[in-house]
Design an enzyme around this catalytic site. Structure first.
Site, short mmCIF file in Angstrom:
data_model
loop_
_atom_site.label_atom_id
_atom_site.label_comp_id
_atom_site.label_asym_id
_atom_site.label_seq_id
_atom_site.Cartn_x
_atom_site.Cartn_y
_atom_site.Cartn_z
N SER A 51 8.06 -35.09 62.93
CA SER A 51 9.44 -35.59 63.03
C SER A 51 9.99 -35.57 64.46
CB SER A 51 10.37 -34.77 62.13
OG SER A 51 10.52 -33.44 62.62
N LYS A 105 15.14 -30.00 65.82
CA LYS A 105 15.69 -31.34 66.03
C LYS A 105 16.34 -31.39 67.42
CE LYS A 105 14.70 -32.56 61.77
NZ LYS A 105 13.55 -33.43 61.52
#
Length: 258
Positions: free
Chosen positions: A71, A142
């Site tokens: 990701s 993230k």
């Protein structure tokens, strides 16, 4: 008689010398054996102290974190072990746009932590803290895209994400990925963060929780630390690249955005 006595004395003398020689030879060996026993104990104690030290270091200062998915490609690859700086935000500093952070997603990405066996959970937690196992299901990595007060919109007429009205050139996004295929227009509440993965088409991030309690915003107090270094594999040993993508973004307007 004298001859026999002399032989007897020599025999006794020889036996005494032999015993003395044997004592000199066997004595150190026995002591070495004892030392070897203590050496194993010492090794165990030193090993235990090292593990405790590493766990304390991981808990308070620097934690290895195994990247389990793609990701965050291309910035972070599957199998990378990053070093998370837990002191980055401990002394008044706040996460900034562009920072790559690790956070506990309980209450934002997950409404509640999954149940697990306490013993296996503790063992897995210790292994994860040393970078030997995948992180807990509640931990995520993230990039910060919006901080408290920011208005984040996707996308403008040129397909770019904007923050506070300024288009952002996101060169860290995986080549070929759009900034987002999901349109959104949000204002980040104070004390929270809007976060996204660099591999936008493969990242489950703030966008995926817009309709849930909290709206996908990550509370700042849930941030574990900032990803500063890639420590493993050695071929990728480097600092996590910084970005100037948000340099032109102004501070949010006082009182928020309309």
């Amino acid at each position: 008689m004298d001859t026999e006595a002399q032989h007897t004395e020599r025999d006794r003398s020889s036996e005494t010398e032999e015993r003395s020689r044997s004592a000199r030879i066997s004595g150190p060996a026995e002591r070495d054996g004892e030392t070897g026993g203590w050496s194993w104990r010492r090794t165990g104690v030193v090993g235990g102290v090292c593990v405790v030290f590493l766990l304390l270091l991981s808990h308070f200062v620097m934690q290895p974190f195994l990247i389990p998915s793609g990701s965050m490609e291309p910035t972070l690859q599957v199998g990378d072990r990053i070093l998370v700086n837990k002191l980055a935000y401990r002394f008044g500093d706040q996460p900034r746009r562009g920072d790559v952070i690790v956070f506990d997603g309980t209450g934002s990405f997950l409404q509640e932590a999954p149940e697990e066996n306490p013993v296996t959970g503790a063992l897995h937690g210790a292994a994860a803290a040393l970078g030997l196992a995948e992180p807990a299901e509640t931990d995520f990595v993230k990039r910060v895209v919006g901080v408290g007060g920011d208005r984040v919109v996707c996308c403008d007429g040129n397909g770019r994400l904007t923050v506070n009205g300024v288009p952002v050139e996101e060169r860290y996004v995986l080549l070929g990925d759009a900034p987002s295929k999901v349109p959104f227009d949000i204002v980040v509440p104070q004390g929270t963060l809007w976060v996204m993965g660099d591999h936008r088409s493969q990242s489950s991030d703030s966008r995926d929780h817009l309709g849930q309690p909290g709206g996908g915003m990550v509370p700042v107090e849930r941030v574990i630390g900032r990803a500063d270094w890639i420590g493993w594999p050695f071929g990728r040993w480097a600092g996590v690249p910084e970005t100037g993508a948000f340099d032109a973004v102004p501070a949010p307007a006082a009182g928020g955005h309309g």
